[in-house]
Design a protein around this motif. Structure first.
Motif, mmCIF file in Angstrom:
data_model
loop_
_atom_site.group_PDB
_atom_site.id
_atom_site.type_symbol
_atom_site.label_atom_id
_atom_site.label_comp_id
_atom_site.label_asym_id
_atom_site.label_seq_id
_atom_site.Cartn_x
_atom_site.Cartn_y
_atom_site.Cartn_z
ATOM 1 N N ARG A 67 1.858 -4.489 14.919
ATOM 2 C CA ARG A 67 1.976 -5.697 14.102
ATOM 3 C C ARG A 67 2.594 -6.789 14.951
ATOM 4 O O ARG A 67 3.206 -6.522 15.993
ATOM 5 N N HIS A 68 2.433 -8.010 14.479
ATOM 6 C CA HIS A 68 2.949 -9.187 15.169
ATOM 7 C C HIS A 68 3.779 -9.957 14.139
ATOM 8 O O HIS A 68 3.209 -10.658 13.295
ATOM 9 N N PRO A 69 5.104 -9.802 14.164
ATOM 10 C CA PRO A 69 5.954 -10.326 13.092
ATOM 11 C C PRO A 69 5.972 -11.843 12.933
ATOM 12 O O PRO A 69 6.240 -12.330 11.846
ATOM 13 N N HIS A 70 5.677 -12.581 13.995
ATOM 14 C CA HIS A 70 5.891 -14.030 13.967
ATOM 15 C C HIS A 70 4.632 -14.882 13.853
ATOM 16 O O HIS A 70 4.734 -16.079 13.613
ATOM 17 N N ALA A 71 3.468 -14.286 14.066
ATOM 18 C CA ALA A 71 2.259 -15.101 14.104
ATOM 19 C C ALA A 71 1.041 -14.289 13.683
ATOM 20 O O ALA A 71 1.018 -13.065 13.816
ATOM 21 N N VAL A 85 -11.931 -2.367 11.048
ATOM 22 C CA VAL A 85 -10.623 -2.993 10.931
ATOM 23 C C VAL A 85 -9.774 -2.066 10.064
ATOM 24 O O VAL A 85 -10.115 -1.831 8.901
ATOM 25 N N THR A 86 -8.716 -1.528 10.636
ATOM 26 C CA THR A 86 -7.810 -0.629 9.923
ATOM 27 C C THR A 86 -6.475 -1.336 9.738
ATOM 28 O O THR A 86 -5.873 -1.789 10.712
ATOM 29 N N VAL A 87 -6.013 -1.437 8.481
ATOM 30 C CA VAL A 87 -4.823 -2.214 8.145
ATOM 31 C C VAL A 87 -3.922 -1.444 7.180
ATOM 32 O O VAL A 87 -4.375 -0.564 6.456
ATOM 33 N N ALA A 88 -2.650 -1.823 7.187
ATOM 34 C CA ALA A 88 -1.677 -1.250 6.261
ATOM 35 C C ALA A 88 -0.571 -2.268 6.010
ATOM 36 O O ALA A 88 -0.192 -3.018 6.910
ATOM 37 N N TYR A 114 -5.444 -11.385 11.129
ATOM 38 C CA TYR A 114 -4.358 -10.552 10.614
ATOM 39 C C TYR A 114 -3.180 -11.469 10.333
ATOM 40 O O TYR A 114 -2.723 -12.196 11.214
ATOM 41 N N ALA A 115 -2.674 -11.427 9.113
ATOM 42 C CA ALA A 115 -1.502 -12.219 8.756
ATOM 43 C C ALA A 115 -0.288 -11.718 9.550
ATOM 44 O O ALA A 115 -0.250 -10.554 9.965
ATOM 45 N N PRO A 116 0.710 -12.568 9.763
ATOM 46 C CA PRO A 116 1.918 -12.121 10.452
ATOM 47 C C PRO A 116 2.508 -10.886 9.755
ATOM 48 O O PRO A 116 2.594 -10.840 8.533
ATOM 49 N N GLY A 117 2.897 -9.899 10.559
ATOM 50 C CA GLY A 117 3.556 -8.718 10.029
ATOM 51 C C GLY A 117 2.656 -7.628 9.500
ATOM 52 O O GLY A 117 3.141 -6.562 9.129
ATOM 53 N N VAL A 118 1.342 -7.845 9.434
ATOM 54 C CA VAL A 118 0.428 -6.823 8.914
ATOM 55 C C VAL A 118 0.196 -5.757 9.987
ATOM 56 O O VAL A 118 -0.155 -6.068 11.123
ATOM 57 N N TRP A 119 0.419 -4.505 9.626
ATOM 58 C CA TRP A 119 0.131 -3.386 10.525
ATOM 59 C C TRP A 119 -1.380 -3.236 10.665
ATOM 60 O O TRP A 119 -2.103 -3.324 9.678
ATOM 61 N N ASP A 142 9.934 -10.041 20.422
ATOM 62 C CA ASP A 142 9.266 -8.940 19.720
ATOM 63 C C ASP A 142 7.911 -9.391 19.156
ATOM 64 O O ASP A 142 7.568 -9.081 18.027
ATOM 65 N N ASP A 143 7.118 -10.068 19.987
ATOM 66 C CA ASP A 143 5.785 -10.508 19.555
ATOM 67 C C ASP A 143 4.911 -9.338 19.127
ATOM 68 O O ASP A 143 4.085 -9.474 18.231
ATOM 69 N N ASP A 144 5.038 -8.209 19.812
ATOM 70 C CA ASP A 144 4.232 -7.036 19.536
ATOM 71 C C ASP A 144 5.153 -5.871 19.184
ATOM 72 O O ASP A 144 6.063 -5.546 19.948
ATOM 73 N N VAL A 145 4.900 -5.251 18.039
ATOM 74 C CA VAL A 145 5.646 -4.066 17.621
ATOM 75 C C VAL A 145 4.631 -2.948 17.448
ATOM 76 O O VAL A 145 3.642 -3.106 16.728
#
Length: 161
Positions: A67-71, A85-88, A114-119, A142-145
């Motif tokens: 996920r990408h928390p900021h963008a 596309v697999t999402v959670a 993908y919206a910010p923060g979407v796994w 922490d651009d990439d988690v």
């Protein structure tokens, strides 16, 4: 036992809205579809690149989410037949909700944001290798988690896509 995730053969803006947006051309010639609300982020810089993605063998396995928390992150197919596309969504503790994972079969004529923060899992192209233009914003520590998960097997009820 490995968890299986059913691939949904149809994707729509309404169905994908909890995770972001579908990028599609306007219905009428001369019209424009804007996705500007997904762009930017405080203190972040745009990054634009092209991915060359190898073909995924089916049934696909997913053992890592990101996920990408900021963008937001935008994927626009350049030369793609179909892709998965697999999402959670996130649980209250920030971890991915693996009980509610969804996988969509997307035609190569549509992109996704993908919206910010979407796994999400990495893009999986099927039929043949493919290429995407990718646009996102970076600049935070922490651009990439990433998180490793117990493998998920992506398949249709018939086992084929």
């Amino acid at each position: 036992m490995m968890q299986s995730v059913a691939i949904q053969s149809g994707i729509s803006s309404d169905r994908f809205a909890p995770y972001g947006a579908i990028i599609d051309r306007p219905a009428q010639a001369g019209d424009r579809a804007f996705y500007s609300r997904w762009l930017g982020g405080e203190g972040l810089e745009p990054v634009f690149h092209v991915n060359n993605v190898p073909m995924t063998t089916m049934p696909a396995l997913v053992n890592r989410l990101e996920r990408h928390p900021h963008a937001a992150q935008c994927f626009v197919p350049l030369d793609v037949s179909r892709y998965l596309v697999t999402v959670a969504q996130s649980r209250p503790d920030g971890s991915p909700d693996l009980e509610q994972v969804e996988t969509f079969l997307v035609p190569g004529t549509l992109g996704v944001v993908y919206a910010p923060g979407v796994w999400h899992a990495g893009i999986s192209v099927i039929d043949r290798a493919g290429a995407f233009a990718v646009l996102m914003w970076r600049g935070a520590h922490d651009d990439d988690v990433f998180t490793d998960i117990s493998p998920l097997q992506l398949m249709t009820e018939e086992g084929q896509v």
